[in-house]
Scaffold this motif. Structure first.
Motif, PDB file in Angstrom:
ATOM      1  N   VAL A   3       0.849  -1.180   0.000  1.00 44.51           N
ATOM      2  CA  VAL A   3       0.000   0.000   0.000  1.00 44.51           C
ATOM      3  C   VAL A   3       0.889   1.235   0.000  1.00 44.51           C
ATOM      4  N   SER A   4       0.559   2.209  -0.802  1.00 40.60           N
ATOM      5  CA  SER A   4       1.381   3.406  -0.959  1.00 40.60           C
ATOM      6  C   SER A   4       1.508   4.172   0.349  1.00 40.60           C
ATOM      7  N   ARG A   5       2.731   4.392   0.775  1.00 43.70           N
ATOM      8  CA  ARG A   5       2.949   5.195   1.981  1.00 43.70           C
ATOM      9  C   ARG A   5       2.643   6.666   1.735  1.00 43.70           C
ATOM     10  N   LEU A   6       2.806   7.105   0.479  1.00 42.04           N
ATOM     11  CA  LEU A   6       2.453   8.483   0.144  1.00 42.04           C
ATOM     12  C   LEU A   6       0.966   8.715   0.363  1.00 42.04           C
ATOM     13  N   ASP A   7       0.139   7.746  -0.014  1.00 40.44           N
ATOM     14  CA  ASP A   7      -1.304   7.861   0.219  1.00 40.44           C
ATOM     15  C   ASP A   7      -1.595   8.026   1.703  1.00 40.44           C
ATOM     16  N   VAL A   8      -0.936   7.210   2.523  1.00 41.43           N
ATOM     17  CA  VAL A   8      -1.163   7.254   3.968  1.00 41.43           C
ATOM     18  C   VAL A   8      -0.698   8.581   4.539  1.00 41.43           C
ATOM     19  N   LEU A   9       0.489   9.029   4.131  1.00 36.79           N
ATOM     20  CA  LEU A   9       1.035  10.289   4.631  1.00 36.79           C
ATOM     21  C   LEU A   9       0.161  11.462   4.225  1.00 36.79           C
ATOM     22  N   TYR A  10      -0.260  11.484   2.974  1.00 32.05           N
ATOM     23  CA  TYR A  10      -1.091  12.588   2.484  1.00 32.05           C
ATOM     24  C   TYR A  10      -2.394  12.687   3.268  1.00 32.05           C
ATOM     25  N   ARG A  11      -2.997  11.543   3.550  1.00 33.47           N
ATOM     26  CA  ARG A  11      -4.255  11.541   4.292  1.00 33.47           C
ATOM     27  C   ARG A  11      -4.040  12.057   5.714  1.00 33.47           C
ATOM     28  N   ARG A  12      -2.903  11.724   6.307  1.00 30.00           N
ATOM     29  CA  ARG A  12      -2.626  12.174   7.669  1.00 30.00           C
ATOM     30  C   ARG A  12      -2.439  13.682   7.744  1.00 30.00           C
ATOM     31  N   GLY A 297      -7.446 -12.904  23.889  1.00 25.15           N
ATOM     32  CA  GLY A 297      -6.260 -13.702  24.142  1.00 25.15           C
ATOM     33  C   GLY A 297      -5.362 -13.873  22.937  1.00 25.15           C
ATOM     34  N   LEU A 298      -5.794 -13.345  21.798  1.00 25.01           N
ATOM     35  CA  LEU A 298      -5.012 -13.528  20.578  1.00 25.01           C
ATOM     36  C   LEU A 298      -3.908 -12.493  20.469  1.00 25.01           C
ATOM     37  N   ASP A 299      -2.846 -12.867  19.770  1.00 23.61           N
ATOM     38  CA  ASP A 299      -1.692 -11.993  19.620  1.00 23.61           C
ATOM     39  C   ASP A 299      -1.545 -11.616  18.156  1.00 23.61           C
ATOM     40  N   PHE A 300      -2.309 -10.597  17.731  1.00 30.29           N
ATOM     41  CA  PHE A 300      -2.211 -10.143  16.348  1.00 30.29           C
ATOM     42  C   PHE A 300      -0.870  -9.461  16.126  1.00 30.29           C
ATOM     43  N   THR A 301      -0.241  -9.743  15.009  1.00 26.62           N
ATOM     44  CA  THR A 301       1.061  -9.153  14.731  1.00 26.62           C
ATOM     45  C   THR A 301       0.915  -7.689  14.362  1.00 26.62           C
ATOM     46  N   SER A 302       1.996  -6.936  14.541  1.00 25.14           N
ATOM     47  CA  SER A 302       1.969  -5.509  14.208  1.00 25.14           C
ATOM     48  C   SER A 302       1.760  -5.313  12.722  1.00 25.14           C
ATOM     49  N   ASP A 303       2.234  -6.252  11.917  1.00 25.51           N
ATOM     50  CA  ASP A 303       2.040  -6.131  10.468  1.00 25.51           C
ATOM     51  C   ASP A 303       0.564  -6.215  10.110  1.00 25.51           C
ATOM     52  N   LEU A 304      -0.212  -6.951  10.895  1.00 30.65           N
ATOM     53  CA  LEU A 304      -1.638  -7.073  10.607  1.00 30.65           C
ATOM     54  C   LEU A 304      -2.366  -5.795  10.913  1.00 30.65           C
ATOM     55  N   LEU A 305      -1.943  -5.107  11.968  1.00 31.87           N
ATOM     56  CA  LEU A 305      -2.689  -3.940  12.434  1.00 31.87           C
ATOM     57  C   LEU A 305      -2.138  -2.630  11.901  1.00 31.87           C
ATOM     58  N   LYS A 306      -1.117  -2.667  11.044  1.00 23.14           N
ATOM     59  CA  LYS A 306      -0.564  -1.438  10.495  1.00 23.14           C
ATOM     60  C   LYS A 306      -0.632  -1.496   8.979  1.00 23.14           C
ATOM     61  N   LEU A 307      -0.547  -0.312   8.368  1.00 27.91           N
ATOM     62  CA  LEU A 307      -0.683  -0.198   6.916  1.00 27.91           C
ATOM     63  C   LEU A 307       0.693  -0.333   6.275  1.00 27.91           C
ATOM     64  N   ARG A 308       1.207  -1.591   6.257  1.00 28.90           N
ATOM     65  CA  ARG A 308       2.539  -1.798   5.711  1.00 28.90           C
ATOM     66  C   ARG A 308       2.538  -2.759   4.537  1.00 28.90           C
ATOM     67  N   GLN A 309       1.483  -3.586   4.449  1.00 23.34           N
ATOM     68  CA  GLN A 309       1.413  -4.550   3.358  1.00 23.34           C
ATOM     69  C   GLN A 309       0.071  -4.427   2.692  1.00 23.34           C
ATOM     70  N   SER A 310      -0.085  -5.173   1.602  1.00 20.59           N
ATOM     71  CA  SER A 310      -1.360  -5.147   0.899  1.00 20.59           C
ATOM     72  C   SER A 310      -2.441  -5.719   1.775  1.00 20.59           C
ATOM     73  N   GLU A 311      -3.682  -5.375   1.483  1.00 23.43           N
ATOM     74  CA  GLU A 311      -4.789  -5.866   2.285  1.00 23.43           C
ATOM     75  C   GLU A 311      -4.904  -7.380   2.184  1.00 23.43           C
ATOM     76  N   GLN A 312      -4.601  -7.946   1.041  1.00 23.24           N
ATOM     77  CA  GLN A 312      -4.687  -9.392   0.923  1.00 23.24           C
ATOM     78  C   GLN A 312      -3.644 -10.068   1.792  1.00 23.24           C
ATOM     79  N   ASP A 313      -2.427  -9.476   1.835  1.00 25.21           N
ATOM     80  CA  ASP A 313      -1.395 -10.028   2.701  1.00 25.21           C
ATOM     81  C   ASP A 313      -1.838  -9.943   4.149  1.00 25.21           C
ATOM     82  N   ASN A 314      -2.440  -8.806   4.519  1.00 24.09           N
ATOM     83  CA  ASN A 314      -2.909  -8.650   5.893  1.00 24.09           C
ATOM     84  C   ASN A 314      -3.967  -9.691   6.230  1.00 24.09           C
TER      85      ASN A 314
END
Length: 471
Positions: A3-12, A297-314
């Motif tokens: 996912v484009s980091r520029l998109d995320v930064l611009y929105r912020r 009780g689940l341990d979701f990874t940081s990669d799952l909860l952050k916008l670093r990979q494609s949605e399908q990967d997440n």
């Protein structure tokens, strides 16, 4: 793809909020949903806009390379759904950029505006004037309802007085805008035909591309269409894309809790995609409240909860982590049964990690919220998906007469227009072409305008090869 980091930064960097006043009047939602059933069927609405619908030219400006005609007409939506438009938006305005000398034909492409595309100068500078220089094609720029028009040297306000920039006050405003643009596009296409222009086509970027797609579904003839940086529904934009962070979810949840009309009456008006979308989330909330408790009780990874990979990967990571946790728990506790596991997997695909309400799948947040708050959060999200799909999902509208004339231009790393968990345009419109660009939404808009124009030329060439002789 990522996912484009520029998109995320611009929105912020943007602080504006969407839908600050909530869902809109329930009666307005009911009226626009009923009207959607009409404009969703090309045969039912073919007479809503007469072929001689009046269009007026107010001013003609002579430029070195073109003529610029400023015009207006009354939005046909005002005749079909009286009072649904704010008074400032009843009069539709447009700018027509015409070459000084035509080539073989008199082609015209209608450009609909994207979010934030106020005035005409942006479309005129980046698209219309280069198109005249490159191919001699004219452009008609229609102004969105709820936006502002720069009319000559004066600025005339045509957006609601208390609206801030492009931030629509209500969810219903987006649906009213769509209904207006569909009928207004038909009025302009009829007018261009009467004036002898041909061939005619439509395009738009981002929201403009989606609105152009909806408009073409209503046109009873083959027509070139080039939607850029848009997809099959707006529901993912406001529930899983980075733009979801701008939505005033607190007010939406508050109104959904206070007014039973949304749950008791409006949901019954949803059809097909809207009904399916809401039903999926409704079943999850109704049948799996204990599942949410078990997630603590689940341990979701940081990669799952952050916008670093494609949605399908997440989604794959989340499903793997979830299945792993459930496998370990099955030895003694049995956290989730198979049926609930499937529902959670569906919910993960519907709510991406880019959305602020991904927090409801975050263990720390879940342990802090009471059951009612969790349920309300889920219900509001599912209601948003339902109403957005009802009025914006392409599958709820007729298939264009000739989908082979459609060229969709999409960015591979678009964080504004998520495609995961959403029906593809190739499935809904068999025969259309999809071209993917490298990068995200913002970079494509800034640096790929030439590719957008080339797609327009290609779509018009296809039309001429297929229909010029018979016409």
């Amino acid at each position: 793809m990522g996912v484009s980091r520029l998109d995320v930064l611009y929105r912020r960097l943007l602080l504006t909020k969407l839908f600050i006043q909530g869902w809109g009047k329930p009666e307005d939602l009911k009226r626009i949903f009923e009207f959607r059933k009409i404009i969703g069927n090309r045969e039912r609405c073919k007479d809503l806009v007469p072929k001689d619908y009046p269009v007026f030219i107010d001013k003609v400006e002579e430029q070195t390379d073109c003529k610029i005609l400023n015009g207006h007409f009354i939005s046909p939506l005002e005749h079909n759904v009286p009072g649904i438009l704010p008074p400032e938006s009843v009069k539709a305005r447009f700018q027509f950029i015409v070459p000084k000398r035509w080539r073989k034909y008199k082609p015209v492409c209608i450009h609909l505006a994207g979010t934030g595309d106020h005035f005409f100068w942006r479309r005129r500078t980046l698209m219309a004037r280069p198109m005249i220089k490159e191919t001699g094609m004219a452009s008609l720029l229609l102004e969105n309802p709820y936006y502002i028009l720069q009319y000559g040297r004066t600025v005339e306000n045509i957006k609601p007085k208390d609206q801030v920039r492009s931030s629509l006050k209500n969810v219903s405003d987006l649906f009213v805008m769509g209904g207006a643009l569909i009928l207004e596009s038909a009025a302009l296409l009829h007018w261009l035909e009467r004036e002898g222009y041909w061939p005619l086509g439509m395009t738009g970027i981002s929201m403009g591309g989606h609105m152009a797609s909806l408009a073409v579904t209503n046109w009873p003839k083959p027509i070139p269409l080039v939607p850029c940086l848009s997809w099959s529904t707006a529901s993912s934009v406001f529930t899983t894309g980075v733009l979801s962070k701008a939505v005033n979810w607190r007010e939406l949840e508050k109104q959904y809790a206070m007014h039973t009309v949304y749950e008791e009456e409006i949901i019954s008006l949803l059809e097909y995609c809207g009904r399916d979308s809401f039903k999926m989330g409704q079943d999850f909330v109704k049948n799996s409240p204990s599942s949410l408790d078990s997630l603590s009780g689940l341990d979701f990874t940081s990669d799952l909860l952050k916008l670093r990979q494609s949605e399908q990967d997440n989604l794959d990571l989340g499903a793997s982590a979830l299945h792993s946790q459930m496998g370990r728990a099955s030895n003694g506790q049995g956290l989730l049964i198979g049926r609930e596991r499937g529902r959670l997997h569906q919910m993960l695909s519907a709510v991406s990690s880019s959305a602020p309400h991904m927090d409801m799948l975050n263990a720390k947040t879940i342990t802090r919220m009471d059951g009612r708050q969790r349920t309300l959060q889920c219900e509001s999200l599912c209601f948003m998906k339902g109403v957005m799909d009802e009025c914006t999902h392409i599958a709820n509208f007729s298939v264009p007469v000739d989908p082979s004339l459609i060229i969709v231009v999409q960015a591979k790393e678009d964080a504004y227009i998520p495609r995961t968990g959403v029906r593809s345009l190739q499935e809904i419109w068999p025969g259309c072409e999809v071209r993917y660009l490298n990068g995200g939404h913002i970079s494509a808009y800034l640096f790929k305008q030439g590719l957008f124009r080339q797609a327009i030329y290609d779509a018009f060439d296809r039309f001429l090869l297929k229909y010029a002789v018979s016409t």
